[in-house]
Write an enzyme that holds these catalytic residues in place. Structure first.
Site, PDB file in Angstrom:
ATOM      1  N   CYS A 234      22.199 -90.412 -82.208  1.00 17.64           N
ATOM      2  CA  CYS A 234      22.740 -91.603 -81.553  1.00 17.64           C
ATOM      3  C   CYS A 234      23.848 -91.152 -80.614  1.00 17.64           C
ATOM      4  O   CYS A 234      24.971 -90.876 -81.046  1.00 17.64           O
ATOM      5  CB  CYS A 234      23.267 -92.606 -82.575  1.00 17.64           C
ATOM      6  SG  CYS A 234      24.000 -94.084 -81.814  1.00 17.64           S
TER       7      CYS A 234
ATOM      8  N   CYS B 163      21.383 -97.521 -75.480  1.00 18.18           N
ATOM      9  CA  CYS B 163      20.922 -96.453 -76.377  1.00 18.18           C
ATOM     10  C   CYS B 163      21.093 -95.132 -75.646  1.00 18.18           C
ATOM     11  O   CYS B 163      20.410 -94.876 -74.639  1.00 18.18           O
ATOM     12  CB  CYS B 163      19.464 -96.666 -76.781  1.00 18.18           C
ATOM     13  SG  CYS B 163      18.793 -95.351 -77.836  1.00 18.18           S
TER      14      CYS B 163
END
Length: 301
Positions: free
Chosen positions: A76, A224
Site C-alpha cells: 500500500c 491507490c
C-alpha cells in the site's frame, strides 16, 4: 500489556488509512477488528498499516497491512507514506526502511513534506502476478467486460506491484464508467486467483495519466498508490508514455497528483506524494473498540 494501542487516522490523497502502533507487542490487529473499525463511519478505512517491531536486520519496522474486509494486503503505497509521516514526526528522522510481506521498502520524507517510497521492481511474469492462464506478453491480456462485439473494457495490462493489478486503458473520462458495477466482477474474475486491483487509466499527455481504482479487498477508493505505480509502469511498458509521469487521481478529494518514476538504472518504481494526519486515538486490536484522543487534536489546532 495494555489492552489498547495508539492509532492515527490519516490519508494519502484521500486514501483512508489507519496507522496502528503494534510495537512491543506479540499480537496483531485481527480481521474481526478490521471489519468492526471499517463498519464505523468515523474509522472507516481503505487499509490498516500496523507497525510491528522489525523482523529483519537493517529494517526499522515490519508493516502488516489489512484491507477493510479484514483480508491481507501485500502493498500500500499511500499507506506507507502515512507511516513515514507518523514516524518522522515521532523520531525526527527522514529516512526509513520497512519490511512487508511483499519485500523491503525504502522511504524518505522531503523538506517540502512530500514523501518518496521505493516500491521495488514490478513483476510481469504471468504465474507470479498471478494469472490463471499463461500469457507470453502480460502488457495486454485477453479479458473484457460487456458485449463481445462492443466491450466496455478490454485488453488490460497485468502486472504485480507487490499485489496483482489490471490496468484497463480508456479514451473517455475515467469517472464516466460504472466502476462500482464492473469492479467486483473483475476483482473476482477467474483470471485472478488471488483477486486483483482494477484500474481505469486515461493517457492525457506523454507525461501524464488520469486514473481511478477499484481496490482489492476495499472497493472503490479515493486513491491507490500501488495502482498508480502499476498504471505508470504499464503506460511506459506499452509505449503510451515515458518512464516518468504525473498521475492525476480523479477520485481523490480534492483531485490530487502523484509523481511516479520507473527508474531505468535499476527498474525500481519511485512514488512521491503527500500524506496527512487527521486525528489520533486508541483501539483494541482484538475487537476494534476505539476511543478518540481529543487532546492532540486540540494541540494541532
Amino acid at each position: 500489556m495494555s489492552v489498547t494501542v495508539e492509532f492515527a487516522r490519516m490519508n494519502g490523497l484521500g486514501n483512508k488509512i489507519l496507522v496502528v502502533d503494534m510495537r512491543g507487542r506479540p499480537d496483531k490487529v485481527t480481521p474481526a477488528a478490521a471489519v468492526a473499525l471499517n463498519a464505523d463511519p468515523q474509522t472507516e478505512f481503505d487499509q490498516i498499516m500496523a507497525i510491528h517491531d522489525p523482523k529483519a536486520d537493517g529494517t526499522d519496522a515490519f508493516i502488516d497491512i489489512l484491507n477493510s474486509d479484514g483480508s491481507k494486503a501485500q502493498a500500500c503505497g499511500n499507506g506507507t507514506r502515512c507511516v513515514v509521516q507518523a514516524l518522522a514526526a515521532e523520531t525526527g528522522r527522514k529516512a526509513f526502511t520497512f519490511q512487508t510481506v511483499a519485500g523491503i521498502l525504502n522511504a524518505v520524507e522531503h523538506e517540502d513534506g512530500t514523501i518518496s517510497v521505493d516500491m521495488g521492481r514490478p513483476v510481469f511474469d504471468w504465474d507470479k502476478i498471478p494469472l490463471a492462464e499463461e500469457f507470453h506478453d502480460t502488457s495486454r491480456i485477453e479479458l473484457q467486460i460487456g458485449p463481445i462485439d462492443n466491450p466496455v473494457l478490454h485488453s488490460p495490462s497485468a502486472m504485480s506491484m507487490g499485489n496483482p493489478h489490471a490496468i484497463f486503458w480508456v479514451d473517455k473520462d475515467v469517472m464516466s464508467y460504472d466502476l462500482a458495477r464492473f469492479g467486483p466482477l473483475l476483482e473476482y474474475h477467474p483470471m485472478f486467483p488471488e483477486r486483483a486491483n482494477i484500474t481505469l487509466a486515461q493517457v492525457t499527455s506523454p507525461t501524464s495519466l488520469t486514473t481511478r481504482t477499484w481496490e482489492r479487498g476495499a472497493g472503490l477508493t479515493l486513491a491507490c498508490g500501488s495502482a498508480a505505480c502499476s498504471a505508470a509502469v504499464s503506460a511506459a511498458r506499452t509505449g503510451r508514455t515515458g518512464r516518468k509521469v504525473t498521475i492525476n487521481v480523479a477520485s481523490a478529494k480534492p483531485p490530487a497528483t502523484l509523481s511516479i518514476e520507473w527508474r531505468e538504472r535499476d527498474g525500481h518504481v519511485i512514488m512521491t506524494g503527500p500524506a496527512e494526519w487527521e486525528w489520533s486515538g486508541r483501539l483494541d486490536p482484538s475487537t476494534g473498540l476505539w476511543s478518540r484522543d481529543d487532546s492532540r487534536e486540540a494541540e494541532a489546532q
